[in-house]
Design a protein around this motif. Structure first.
Motif, PDB file in Angstrom:
ATOM      1  N   ILE A 287       0.865  -1.189   0.000  1.00 38.15           N
ATOM      2  CA  ILE A 287       0.000   0.000   0.000  1.00 38.15           C
ATOM      3  C   ILE A 287       0.899   1.236   0.000  1.00 38.15           C
ATOM      4  CG2 ILE A 287      -1.790   1.273   1.223  1.00 38.15           C
ATOM      5  CD1 ILE A 287      -2.667  -1.391   2.479  1.00 38.15           C
ATOM      6  N   ASP A 288       0.751   2.046  -1.028  1.00 44.63           N
ATOM      7  CA  ASP A 288       1.526   3.274  -1.191  1.00 44.63           C
ATOM      8  C   ASP A 288       0.660   4.454  -0.761  1.00 44.63           C
ATOM      9  OD1 ASP A 288       3.129   5.386  -2.027  1.00 44.63           O
ATOM     10  OD2 ASP A 288       2.587   5.170  -4.145  1.00 44.63           O
ATOM     11  N   CYS A 289       0.959   5.030   0.404  1.00 41.91           N
ATOM     12  CA  CYS A 289       0.217   6.195   0.909  1.00 41.91           C
ATOM     13  C   CYS A 289       0.876   7.451   0.343  1.00 41.91           C
ATOM     14  CB  CYS A 289       0.231   6.220   2.435  1.00 41.91           C
ATOM     15  SG  CYS A 289      -0.494   4.739   3.180  1.00 41.91           S
ATOM     16  N   TRP A 290       0.161   8.165  -0.501  1.00 42.64           N
ATOM     17  CA  TRP A 290       0.767   9.270  -1.247  1.00 42.64           C
ATOM     18  C   TRP A 290      -0.260  10.376  -1.474  1.00 42.64           C
ATOM     19  CZ3 TRP A 290      -0.139  10.666  -6.618  1.00 42.64           C
ATOM     20  CH2 TRP A 290      -1.245  10.009  -7.168  1.00 42.64           C
ATOM     21  N   ALA A 291       0.140  11.412  -2.240  1.00 44.88           N
ATOM     22  CA  ALA A 291      -0.767  12.474  -2.681  1.00 44.88           C
ATOM     23  C   ALA A 291      -0.148  13.152  -3.900  1.00 44.88           C
ATOM     24  CB  ALA A 291      -1.002  13.499  -1.565  1.00 44.88           C
ATOM     25  N   SER A 292      -0.981  13.754  -4.716  1.00 43.76           N
ATOM     26  CA  SER A 292      -0.515  14.371  -5.958  1.00 43.76           C
ATOM     27  C   SER A 292       0.472  15.507  -5.705  1.00 43.76           C
ATOM     28  CB  SER A 292      -1.711  14.899  -6.761  1.00 43.76           C
ATOM     29  OG  SER A 292      -2.377  15.932  -6.038  1.00 43.76           O
ATOM     30  N   TRP A 293       0.326  16.197  -4.579  1.00 46.56           N
ATOM     31  CA  TRP A 293       1.166  17.360  -4.269  1.00 46.56           C
ATOM     32  C   TRP A 293       2.484  16.972  -3.598  1.00 46.56           C
ATOM     33  CZ3 TRP A 293       1.726  16.707   0.843  1.00 46.56           C
ATOM     34  CH2 TRP A 293       0.679  16.122   1.550  1.00 46.56           C
ATOM     35  N   CYS A 294       2.672  15.674  -3.302  1.00 47.63           N
ATOM     36  CA  CYS A 294       3.849  15.210  -2.554  1.00 47.63           C
ATOM     37  C   CYS A 294       4.977  14.837  -3.527  1.00 47.63           C
ATOM     38  CB  CYS A 294       3.451  14.020  -1.687  1.00 47.63           C
ATOM     39  SG  CYS A 294       4.846  13.177  -0.917  1.00 47.63           S
ATOM     40  N   THR A 353      -4.229   7.446   7.066  1.00 44.71           N
ATOM     41  CA  THR A 353      -3.471   8.598   7.572  1.00 44.71           C
ATOM     42  C   THR A 353      -3.636   8.739   9.076  1.00 44.71           C
ATOM     43  OG1 THR A 353      -3.714   9.766   5.465  1.00 44.71           O
ATOM     44  CG2 THR A 353      -3.162  11.091   7.394  1.00 44.71           C
ATOM     45  N   SER A 354      -4.877   8.613   9.556  1.00 48.52           N
ATOM     46  CA  SER A 354      -5.124   8.785  10.994  1.00 48.52           C
ATOM     47  C   SER A 354      -4.725   7.546  11.787  1.00 48.52           C
ATOM     48  CB  SER A 354      -6.591   9.127  11.245  1.00 48.52           C
ATOM     49  OG  SER A 354      -7.442   8.088  10.791  1.00 48.52           O
ATOM     50  N   ILE A 355      -5.054   6.364  11.283  1.00 48.54           N
ATOM     51  CA  ILE A 355      -4.793   5.119  12.019  1.00 48.54           C
ATOM     52  C   ILE A 355      -3.296   4.862  12.178  1.00 48.54           C
ATOM     53  CG2 ILE A 355      -4.979   2.602  11.870  1.00 48.54           C
ATOM     54  CD1 ILE A 355      -7.773   3.117  10.602  1.00 48.54           C
ATOM     55  N   PHE A 356      -2.525   5.120  11.112  1.00 49.89           N
ATOM     56  CA  PHE A 356      -1.081   4.911  11.171  1.00 49.89           C
ATOM     57  C   PHE A 356      -0.330   6.186  11.570  1.00 49.89           C
ATOM     58  CE2 PHE A 356      -2.404   1.205   8.852  1.00 49.89           C
ATOM     59  CZ  PHE A 356      -1.478   0.237   9.184  1.00 49.89           C
ATOM     60  N   ASP A 357      -1.092   7.222  11.939  1.00 50.42           N
ATOM     61  CA  ASP A 357      -0.511   8.484  12.411  1.00 50.42           C
ATOM     62  C   ASP A 357       0.570   8.980  11.450  1.00 50.42           C
ATOM     63  OD1 ASP A 357      -0.161  10.662  14.117  1.00 50.42           O
ATOM     64  OD2 ASP A 357       1.388   9.648  15.285  1.00 50.42           O
ATOM     65  N   LEU A 358       0.203   9.081  10.174  1.00 48.67           N
ATOM     66  CA  LEU A 358       1.161   9.473   9.143  1.00 48.67           C
ATOM     67  C   LEU A 358       1.355  10.984   9.164  1.00 48.67           C
ATOM     68  CD1 LEU A 358      -0.065   7.248   6.156  1.00 48.67           C
ATOM     69  CD2 LEU A 358       1.540   6.664   8.002  1.00 48.67           C
ATOM     70  N   LYS A 359       2.465  11.399   9.742  1.00 43.98           N
ATOM     71  CA  LYS A 359       2.771  12.831   9.796  1.00 43.98           C
ATOM     72  C   LYS A 359       3.573  13.262   8.570  1.00 43.98           C
ATOM     73  CE  LYS A 359       2.601  13.322  14.826  1.00 43.98           C
ATOM     74  NZ  LYS A 359       2.268  11.966  15.218  1.00 43.98           N
ATOM     75  N   SER A 360       3.991  12.306   7.770  1.00 47.84           N
ATOM     76  CA  SER A 360       4.652  12.597   6.501  1.00 47.84           C
ATOM     77  C   SER A 360       4.370  11.462   5.528  1.00 47.84           C
ATOM     78  CB  SER A 360       6.166  12.760   6.698  1.00 47.84           C
ATOM     79  OG  SER A 360       6.777  11.509   6.946  1.00 47.84           O
ATOM     80  N   ILE A 361       4.443  11.782   4.244  1.00 50.22           N
ATOM     81  CA  ILE A 361       4.330  10.775   3.186  1.00 50.22           C
ATOM     82  C   ILE A 361       5.473  10.994   2.217  1.00 50.22           C
ATOM     83  CG2 ILE A 361       1.863  10.240   3.316  1.00 50.22           C
ATOM     84  CD1 ILE A 361       1.309  12.410   1.272  1.00 50.22           C
ATOM     85  N   PRO A 362       5.881   9.958   1.453  1.00 52.55           N
ATOM     86  CA  PRO A 362       5.211   8.680   1.315  1.00 52.55           C
ATOM     87  C   PRO A 362       5.367   7.792   2.545  1.00 52.55           C
ATOM     88  CG  PRO A 362       7.295   8.621   0.162  1.00 52.55           C
ATOM     89  CD  PRO A 362       7.102  10.035   0.630  1.00 52.55           C
TER      90      PRO A 362
END
Length: 404
Positions: A287-294, A353-362
């Protein structure tokens, strides 16, 4: 029908109409805004903390109005102007379903608000905590200085073998540590005390949100939340607060071998799908947690393409899960990157994002077909990385280990 009955019915109808009008009035908010120096016919926008535009209108002279309904009620909005007039948003305005007056000046972010009791609470508590923060900062600095001095003396006494002085200095050290801990809790304790005395304020749940930093404090906040009135619990930030607490509860249980929560995701065609249904089709899924702006996320795409080509036939799938709010930008990024694997956006109340407390991506999560988490990598999260490295050349080694 006699005159008395007619008069009684008439009074009842008037009372009913009055109650209906009051109910309707309480279901809408009206922001009457006036800004010194605002040019006539300026385009103005009402936006959220997430920068979503709720309303837009044109000013008449230096005045304009926003009107709408909040369900659930009670949240922060901001006013933005045409960037040729002023490129910054105003300071936050806590809006409830009421008539609220907002005054400001073009060129200055600060606004003056009347008609919103929770906004008054927000301003009071903000000033109070800022003052406490300055006091606490000075106190902690002084305690740290004393701690360093005490540590030096303790080392000297230990070398000399002065057991009595060592015992006294160790006791002093413990006392100084306890004082520092107490100082660090001054603001959280003050916020808790304020909420206890202001349970009817729509700002109460927002204030509590900033206390949800670790599980023990979150559980305490949850107990406080349960004592709040129903309308406050069901407010906008009431729901957000419970989301934060639930996410933290789940986060505290995440480790190697646990099952990933069965979240709802939405694909590129707008179709909803459960995460575990997606995962069951392949032996392994990255699973790749990402965003277009990143930018760092998209810089990893060439490596992911190589990995996908090398391991897809061996049982690996890649699933992109984006935190994008803008669907158009998300879809454009997928087309630009020319990725052939499945893509989804976060959709449910609870998110990766919330469950894994992702403060940064990827960030990357490796799971098997049963949804068991085998590895997790994120540069900034309260959850420690485990299961092997999932970026760059090391990713292949981790996959080989789990595929074999």
């Amino acid at each position: 029908m006699n005159k008395i009955k007619l008069a009684t019915i008439g009074c009842l109808l008037l009372l009913l109409n009055y109650q209906i009008s009051i109910g309707q009035q309480n279901d809408i908010y009206t922001l009457n805004c006036q800004f010194e120096g605002l040019p006539n016919n300026t385009r103005v926008y009402l936006t959220t903390q997430e920068q979503d535009t709720i309303k837009s209108t044109n000013s008449i002279g230096n005045k304009f109005k926003f009107q709408g309904s909040q369900k659930p009620e009670g949240r922060f909005y901001f006013i933005n102007f045409d960037t040729t007039v002023f490129k910054y948003s105003t300071t936050a305005i806590f809006v409830i379903n009421n008539t609220i007056n907002v005054k400001g000046k073009i060129g200055e972010r600060e606004v003056f608000v009347s008609g919103s009791a929770p906004h008054d609470d927000y301003k009071y508590l903000l000033q109070f905590t800022q003052g406490k923060a300055k006091e606490t900062e000075k106190e902690i600095e002084a305690l740290q200085k004393l701690t360093i001095e005490n540590e030096t003396k303790l080392q000297e006494a230990t070398v000399k073998g002065d057991s009595l002085l060592v015992m006294i200095l160790r006791s002093t050290k413990d006392t100084l540590i306890q004082k520092q801990r107490k100082a660090l809790n001054v603001i959280p304790d003050a916020v808790e005390s304020w909420v206890v005395n202001h349970k009817n304020s729509y700002y109460a749940t927002y204030a509590l949100m900033y206390l949800v930093q670790d599980l023990p404090r979150a559980l305490k906040v949850e107990q406080m939340f349960l004592t709040l009135p129903e309308n406050i619990k069901s407010s906008y930030y009431g729901y957000k607060l419970m989301e934060s607490i639930e996410s933290l509860k789940i986060s505290s249980r995440i480790k190697e071998g646990t099952t990933i929560p069965n979240l709802t995701l939405i694909d590129v065609n707008g179709k909803e799908e459960k995460l575990l249904n997606i995962l069951e089709k392949d032996k392994l899924t990255l699973i790749d947690c990402w965003a277009s702006w990143c930018s760092p996320c998209r810089a990893e795409i060439p490596t992911l393409k190589e990995i996908y080509r090398a391991y897809n036939m061996k049982g690996l799938n890649i699933v992109g899960v984006s935190s994008d709010k803008d669907k158009g930008k998300w879809l454009n990024a997928i087309r630009e990157d020319k990725t052939t694997w499945q893509h989804y956006r976060e959709f449910s109340e609870l998110t990766l994002t919330s469950i894994f407390d992702l403060k940064s991506i990827p960030a990357y999560i490796l799971v098997n077909s049963k949804g068991k988490i085998l590895a997790f990598n994120c540069a900034a999260s309260s959850i420690q990385n485990f299961g092997g490295y999932l970026r760059g050349p090391e990713l292949g080694k981790t996959l080989e280990k789990h595929l074999n």
